[in-house]
Design a protein around this motif. Structure first.
Motif, PDB file in Angstrom:
ATOM      1  N   VAL A  36       0.864  -1.172   0.000  1.00 29.84           N
ATOM      2  CA  VAL A  36       0.000   0.000   0.000  1.00 29.84           C
ATOM      3  C   VAL A  36       0.906   1.229   0.000  1.00 29.84           C
ATOM      4  O   VAL A  36       1.773   1.363   0.870  1.00 29.84           O
ATOM      5  N   THR A  37       0.737   2.106  -0.963  1.00 27.72           N
ATOM      6  CA  THR A  37       1.635   3.263  -1.057  1.00 27.72           C
ATOM      7  C   THR A  37       0.908   4.495  -1.578  1.00 27.72           C
ATOM      8  O   THR A  37      -0.084   4.380  -2.310  1.00 27.72           O
ATOM      9  N   ASN A  38       1.408   5.657  -1.191  1.00 27.16           N
ATOM     10  CA  ASN A  38       0.931   6.913  -1.768  1.00 27.16           C
ATOM     11  C   ASN A  38       2.022   7.568  -2.595  1.00 27.16           C
ATOM     12  O   ASN A  38       1.963   8.759  -2.896  1.00 27.16           O
ATOM     13  N   SER A  39       3.029   6.770  -2.968  1.00 28.93           N
ATOM     14  CA  SER A  39       4.153   7.273  -3.754  1.00 28.93           C
ATOM     15  C   SER A  39       4.012   6.853  -5.201  1.00 28.93           C
ATOM     16  O   SER A  39       3.988   5.653  -5.511  1.00 28.93           O
ATOM     17  N   VAL A  40       3.959   7.809  -6.101  1.00 29.07           N
ATOM     18  CA  VAL A  40       3.855   7.501  -7.527  1.00 29.07           C
ATOM     19  C   VAL A  40       5.097   6.762  -8.031  1.00 29.07           C
ATOM     20  O   VAL A  40       4.983   5.744  -8.718  1.00 29.07           O
ATOM     21  N   ARG A  88       5.945  -8.518  -9.953  1.00 30.92           N
ATOM     22  CA  ARG A  88       4.685  -7.786  -9.991  1.00 30.92           C
ATOM     23  C   ARG A  88       3.874  -7.967  -8.703  1.00 30.92           C
ATOM     24  O   ARG A  88       2.819  -8.611  -8.698  1.00 30.92           O
ATOM     25  N   PRO A  89       4.328  -7.421  -7.577  1.00 32.01           N
ATOM     26  CA  PRO A  89       3.533  -7.519  -6.342  1.00 32.01           C
ATOM     27  C   PRO A  89       2.223  -6.763  -6.485  1.00 32.01           C
ATOM     28  O   PRO A  89       2.075  -5.903  -7.360  1.00 32.01           O
ATOM     29  N   VAL A  90       1.273  -7.092  -5.609  1.00 33.82           N
ATOM     30  CA  VAL A  90       0.008  -6.380  -5.597  1.00 33.82           C
ATOM     31  C   VAL A  90       0.247  -4.993  -5.024  1.00 33.82           C
ATOM     32  O   VAL A  90       0.800  -4.839  -3.929  1.00 33.82           O
ATOM     33  N   VAL A  91      -0.112  -3.957  -5.771  1.00 36.74           N
ATOM     34  CA  VAL A  91       0.122  -2.583  -5.333  1.00 36.74           C
ATOM     35  C   VAL A  91      -1.214  -1.856  -5.206  1.00 36.74           C
ATOM     36  O   VAL A  91      -2.002  -1.821  -6.153  1.00 36.74           O
ATOM     37  N   VAL A  92      -1.461  -1.300  -4.035  1.00 34.56           N
ATOM     38  CA  VAL A  92      -2.642  -0.480  -3.809  1.00 34.56           C
ATOM     39  C   VAL A  92      -2.173   0.969  -3.738  1.00 34.56           C
ATOM     40  O   VAL A  92      -1.516   1.380  -2.776  1.00 34.56           O
ATOM     41  N   VAL A 131      -8.808  12.524  -0.515  1.00 34.76           N
ATOM     42  CA  VAL A 131      -9.008  11.310  -1.301  1.00 34.76           C
ATOM     43  C   VAL A 131      -8.043  10.217  -0.843  1.00 34.76           C
ATOM     44  O   VAL A 131      -8.420   9.050  -0.687  1.00 34.76           O
ATOM     45  N   ALA A 132      -6.792  10.596  -0.608  1.00 31.75           N
ATOM     46  CA  ALA A 132      -5.797   9.634  -0.134  1.00 31.75           C
ATOM     47  C   ALA A 132      -6.163   9.114   1.244  1.00 31.75           C
ATOM     48  O   ALA A 132      -6.078   7.909   1.519  1.00 31.75           O
ATOM     49  N   VAL A 133      -6.570  10.003   2.140  1.00 38.84           N
ATOM     50  CA  VAL A 133      -6.947   9.601   3.491  1.00 38.84           C
ATOM     51  C   VAL A 133      -8.145   8.659   3.454  1.00 38.84           C
ATOM     52  O   VAL A 133      -8.185   7.639   4.149  1.00 38.84           O
ATOM     53  N   SER A 134      -9.125   8.989   2.617  1.00 44.76           N
ATOM     54  CA  SER A 134     -10.306   8.132   2.487  1.00 44.76           C
ATOM     55  C   SER A 134      -9.935   6.753   1.959  1.00 44.76           C
ATOM     56  O   SER A 134     -10.470   5.734   2.416  1.00 44.76           O
ATOM     57  N   ALA A 135      -9.016   6.705   1.000  1.00 46.35           N
ATOM     58  CA  ALA A 135      -8.597   5.426   0.425  1.00 46.35           C
ATOM     59  C   ALA A 135      -7.903   4.543   1.451  1.00 46.35           C
ATOM     60  O   ALA A 135      -7.946   3.304   1.367  1.00 46.35           O
TER      61      ALA A 135
END
Length: 268
Positions: A121-125, A137-141, A157-161
């Motif tokens: 789980v990441t918020n980094s592009v 190819r790990p699962v990336v959220v 939006v990020a916080v909600s996700a």
């Protein structure tokens, strides 16, 4: 050495040490006293350091300064790689981990991209792109939101996700780490998103090279006491090391050993 290269060397020395005397710079660079003084005056005029009697001191960063991802990726590269490889030892096959935005956490993503059955789980592009292109190819959220100069996705939006998500361990970067202020960032919205990442995790591992120690950004997103593991490098000053040993549960110093890969020591 060209004048521009010499001034770059002076700036690097002052930023690394926090301050430097003219006599020290003369001896290290092998140039005249007058040349060093002219260079310091030029750098002071450009706002890159502060001229003082007998030498120069580093310019304290403003709490709202937010360097971009590309600019930060060229700094402390050996230290970041050593820290990332040490952190990668904590990642087991089949784990679900969080990786925040940042250049050191990006190196962690590079180090774990072949770990089998990994969910990230990441918020980094950049982290998301790196893992998407990896052989396993790990699962990336990837969270949504507004993109910052550090290539983080932040905001409501990020916080909600992130609500309702749970990770085994969060690997978290920071703009600055201070005894009183804790972990900070110049970006108010990114601070809120980092808090959401922390809430989703069972354990928090902070990755930060020694240049982050003593830096205070605009907004605190985590207290030192809430850090389970902090991985940094041996460049931290002795007093700062003592403070971190007292403040976090586990302090690990990752050292890059020539020809043998990174090695580490656990403090405290």
């Amino acid at each position: 050495m060209l004048a521009s290269q010499r001034r770059g060397e002076i700036l690097a020395i002052v930023e690394e040490r926090g301050a430097a005397r003219v006599s020290e710079l003369v001896e290290q660079l092998g140039v005249s006293d007058m040349t060093v003084r002219r260079d310091i005056e030029r750098l002071d005029g450009e706002g890159l350091l502060e001229r003082v009697h007998g030498g120069a001191v580093a310019v304290a960063p403003r709490v709202t300064d937010e360097p971009g991802f590309t600019a930060k990726s060229t700094l402390m590269t050996a230290e970041k790689e050593a820290i990332a490889h040490e952190a990668a030892r904590l990642v087991q096959p089949g784990a679900t981990i969080g990786i925040s935005a940042g250049t050191t956490t990006y190196e962690l993503a590079r180090a774990v991209r072949e770990v089998p059955h990994l969910t990230v789980v990441t918020n980094s592009v950049p982290v998301a792109q790196l893992l998407h292109d990896s052989p396993v190819r790990p699962v990336v959220v990837l969270t949504g939101g507004v993109r910052t100069p550090s290539d983080a996705l932040v905001g409501p939006v990020a916080v909600s996700a992130l609500q309702g998500l749970h990770v085994d361990r969060l690997f978290l970067g920071a703009h600055g780490i201070d005894r009183s202020a804790g972990l900070t960032t110049p970006n108010l919205v990114e601070a809120e998103t980092n808090r959401a990442l922390v809430r989703s995790s069972r354990s928090v591992c902070v990755l930060a090279d020694h240049s982050k120690i003593g830096i205070v950004g605009l907004s605190t997103f985590l207290d030192l006491a809430d850090v389970d593991t902090l991985i940094t490098d041996p460049g931290i000053p002795t007093r700062a090391r003592q403070v971190l040993e007292e403040g976090v549960e586990h302090l690990v110093l990752a050292r890059a050993a020539r020809g043998r890969g990174p090695r580490s020591e656990e403090a405290g």
